[in-house]
Design an enzyme around this catalytic site. Structure first.
Site, mmCIF file in Angstrom:
data_model
loop_
_atom_site.group_PDB
_atom_site.id
_atom_site.type_symbol
_atom_site.label_atom_id
_atom_site.label_comp_id
_atom_site.label_asym_id
_atom_site.label_seq_id
_atom_site.Cartn_x
_atom_site.Cartn_y
_atom_site.Cartn_z
ATOM 1 N N ASP A 274 3.203 -4.625 8.105
ATOM 2 C CA ASP A 274 1.987 -3.836 7.945
ATOM 3 C C ASP A 274 0.809 -4.809 8.055
ATOM 4 O O ASP A 274 0.531 -5.564 7.123
ATOM 5 C CB ASP A 274 2.020 -3.128 6.580
ATOM 6 C CG ASP A 274 0.709 -2.421 6.266
ATOM 7 O OD1 ASP A 274 -0.242 -2.534 7.068
ATOM 8 O OD2 ASP A 274 0.640 -1.767 5.208
ATOM 9 N N GLN B 13 -4.397 -5.174 6.860
ATOM 10 C CA GLN B 13 -5.393 -6.082 6.267
ATOM 11 C C GLN B 13 -5.349 -7.466 6.904
ATOM 12 O O GLN B 13 -6.074 -8.365 6.470
ATOM 13 C CB GLN B 13 -5.161 -6.215 4.752
ATOM 14 C CG GLN B 13 -5.317 -4.927 3.984
ATOM 15 C CD GLN B 13 -6.750 -4.406 3.944
ATOM 16 O OE1 GLN B 13 -7.703 -5.107 4.278
ATOM 17 N NE2 GLN B 13 -6.912 -3.168 3.522
ATOM 18 N N HIS C 283 0.868 -1.180 0.000
ATOM 19 C CA HIS C 283 0.000 0.000 0.000
ATOM 20 C C HIS C 283 0.912 1.239 0.000
ATOM 21 O O HIS C 283 2.026 1.189 0.536
ATOM 22 C CB HIS C 283 -0.834 -0.044 1.280
ATOM 23 C CG HIS C 283 -1.870 1.025 1.425
ATOM 24 N ND1 HIS C 283 -1.583 2.289 1.872
ATOM 25 C CD2 HIS C 283 -3.205 1.004 1.199
ATOM 26 C CE1 HIS C 283 -2.701 3.007 1.922
ATOM 27 N NE2 HIS C 283 -3.699 2.248 1.515
ATOM 28 N N CYS D 2 -4.767 2.587 -3.629
ATOM 29 C CA CYS D 2 -3.522 3.083 -3.014
ATOM 30 C C CYS D 2 -2.398 2.066 -3.181
ATOM 31 O O CYS D 2 -1.562 1.897 -2.276
ATOM 32 C CB CYS D 2 -3.700 3.420 -1.538
ATOM 33 S SG CYS D 2 -4.902 4.704 -1.252
ATOM 34 N N LYS E 210 -10.363 -0.959 10.456
ATOM 35 C CA LYS E 210 -10.539 -2.137 9.581
ATOM 36 C C LYS E 210 -10.888 -3.383 10.388
ATOM 37 O O LYS E 210 -11.178 -4.427 9.833
ATOM 38 C CB LYS E 210 -9.260 -2.383 8.780
ATOM 39 C CG LYS E 210 -8.986 -1.255 7.770
ATOM 40 C CD LYS E 210 -7.898 -1.642 6.816
ATOM 41 C CE LYS E 210 -7.202 -0.459 6.211
ATOM 42 N NZ LYS E 210 -7.942 0.176 5.122
HETATM 43 N N1 7TS Z 1 -1.637 -0.769 4.761
HETATM 44 C C1 7TS Z 1 -2.535 -1.507 4.103
HETATM 45 C C2 7TS Z 1 -2.168 -2.882 3.626
HETATM 46 C C3 7TS Z 1 -3.798 -0.979 3.844
HETATM 47 O O1 7TS Z 1 -4.691 -1.714 3.188
HETATM 48 C C4 7TS Z 1 -4.108 0.333 4.287
HETATM 49 C C5 7TS Z 1 -5.429 0.978 3.988
HETATM 50 C C6 7TS Z 1 -3.138 1.025 5.004
HETATM 51 C C7 7TS Z 1 -1.917 0.449 5.222
HETATM 52 C C8 7TS Z 1 -3.380 2.397 5.545
HETATM 53 O O2 7TS Z 1 -4.327 2.340 6.564
HETATM 54 P P1 7TS Z 1 -4.899 3.689 7.198
HETATM 55 O O3 7TS Z 1 -5.980 3.214 8.103
HETATM 56 O O4 7TS Z 1 -3.774 4.323 7.927
HETATM 57 O O5 7TS Z 1 -5.402 4.509 6.063
HETATM 58 N N2 7TS Z 1 -6.104 0.436 2.890
HETATM 59 C C9 7TS Z 1 -7.202 0.919 2.293
HETATM 60 C C10 7TS Z 1 -7.812 0.266 1.228
HETATM 61 O O6 7TS Z 1 -7.440 -0.789 0.746
HETATM 62 N N3 7TS Z 1 -8.884 0.987 0.835
HETATM 63 O O7 7TS Z 1 -8.977 2.067 1.607
HETATM 64 C C11 7TS Z 1 -7.938 2.041 2.523
#
Ligand code: 7TS
Length: 418
Positions: A212, A215, A135, A376, A238
């Site tokens: 990370d 997910q 990401h 992203c 999430k």
């Molecule tokens: N890493 C992964 C693998 C992600 O899927 C996301 C967000 C992030 C980091 C960042 O997370 P945040 O909560 O700090 O924004 N992924 C997604 C997505 O797949 N669609 O919207 C956000």
């Protein structure tokens, strides 16, 4: 599936009760454009159970106060609940110590914290290894670090299924590799990486490893000690918790040695114009008033997930993924992006001759919420030669009927663009 979950299934124990789960999520009862909502955008953010919504609102209604600073009753209650939430997260990740749990805004901030703070120890020519499926939030902070340290970013490639190529990953590790940062589960492809083995390999080269887990935590039981990772990042929203709260796990010895990330209240022991000194862990990394309600409600979300059972949730979602993959394979002109042997509940695809955004718009008209675009993860789109995909991503409350609704709507898309 764990041995316990498999044994339950073999005993003919009742299936995961998805109807009961759905009743806990009020938003699932609503309609969109006159149709029942089919929410398949869980990789972007998951919906919240009533218990989490109530927990957050109870904080504001009954004991809202700032933490770590008040002598009064409300502040003590808020502090106790916030610190209990930290202990709950520690148990959830099986971290050795509660001081290793830092509350942050989300996975993005957790990764930026490590890149900014741990990254200060890097010099020109040092290497940072990531993978092609990351990401943007696990790419850009490292690029920023490379820019001002002179370190070099290396990228481990993926194969045509979207699986990491372990030999290539191993080949890119060397004496100058200082940091390895990789997703446990890819948001764009669903690939589950064999992180434990990759961490072992990276450690053999003396690198520290950040996982990370944005997910991963909603879908797999995570044990940071058994993974032996150095840092682990995830977002509350999430995993059925609120937005604006997330977690950085860091090995204590590393966190102790790292400089603060941000300066401000709460992170100091003493301040004078000549010199300031830093608070103990984890407060050294928690400058300013945090998302108190968010942390407390995240602990509630973790309780909710734990009560449902991560192995049971994973088994249910694997069933949905298998069914959706089967349905996808029967649909002419549909190409799956991401067919790795180990996947979490993400179905990314393109339809011949139809732009992903058009697919998403028509699905929305049918009440089906998916994400379309690059997710992203622009380098993943480049790798597969597509500008965008349609992504359906599953959570514990999704059903086969909802997957049927997705494919009924896709047939409609085909009809419109025929
Ligand atoms: N890493 C992964 C693998 C992600 O899927 C996301 C967000 C992030 C980091 C960042 O997370 P945040 O909560 O700090 O924004 N992924 C997604 C997505 O797949 N669609 O919207 C956000």
């Amino acid at each position: 599936m764990s041995a316990a979950a498999a044994a339950l299934r073999d005993l003919g124990a009742p299936e995961f009760d998805v109807a009961e789960v759905r009743r806990d999520f009020p938003v699932l009862a609503r309609t969109v454009r006159g149709r029942p909502l089919v929410y398949l955008d869980n990789a972007a953010t998951s919906q919240k159970p009533q218990a989490v919504i109530d927990c957050e609102s109870r904080y504001y209604a009954e004991y809202n106060a700032n933490i770590h600073r008040g002598i009064h009753q409300l502040s003590q209650e808020a502090t106790d609940a916030f610190e209990a939430a930290r202990t709950r997260v520690q148990q959830f990740l099986n971290a050795a110590q509660r001081e290793e749990i830092v509350f942050v805004r989300g996975a993005t901030e957790a990764i930026n914290l490590v890149a900014s703070s741990y990254g200060r120890g890097l010099s020109a020519g040092d290497e940072i290894l990531i993978t092609e499926m990351e990401h943007h939030s696990n790419i850009v902070p490292w690029q920023l670090l490379c820019e001002h340290s002179g370190a070099v970013l290396r990228v481990a490639p993926i194969d045509d299924r979207g699986a990491l190529i372990p030999e290539e990953f191993g080949r890119l590790l060397g004496p100058r590799t200082k940091i390895v940062a990789l997703a446990q589960v890819s948001n764009a492809l669903g690939t589950i990486n064999p992180v434990r083995e990759l961490i072992e390999l990276a450690h053999a080269h003396g690198a520290v490893v950040l996982v990370d887990g944005a997910q991963a935590v909603p879908h797999l039981a995570v044990d940071v000690r058994s993974l032996d990772c150095d840092f682990y990042a995830f977002s509350g929203h999430k995993v059925y918790g609120p937005t604006g709260i997330g977690v950085l796990y860091g090995r204590r010895a590393l966190l102790e040695a790292m400089p603060p990330y941000q300066g401000g209240g709460d992170m100091i022991r003493s301040v004078s114009f000549a010199r300031s000194t830093w608070n103990d862990l984890p407060y050294k990394f928690e400058a300013g008033t945090p998302n108190i309600a968010g942390a407390i409600a995240l602990a509630q979300a973790i309780d909710y997930v734990a009560a449902r059972g991560l192995d049971e949730i994973a088994a249910h979602e694997q069933g949905l993924l298998e069914y959706a993959t089967q349905r996808a394979s029967e649909m002419p002109g549909l190409r799956l992006i991401g067919t790795a042997p180990r996947k979490a509940g993400v179905l990314s695809f393109v339809l011949d001759g139809v732009h992903a955004h058009d697919v998403g718009t028509i699905l929305d008209g049918e009440g089906v919420a998916v994400r379309t675009g690059h997710h992203c993860a622009m380098p993943v789109m480049d790798r597969f030669g597509v500008p965008a995909t349609v992504r359906a991503s599953f959570a514990m409350y999704n059903t086969r009927d909802e997957i049927d609704a997705l494919f009924t709507a896709l047939v409609k898309v085909r009809g419109i663009f025929a």
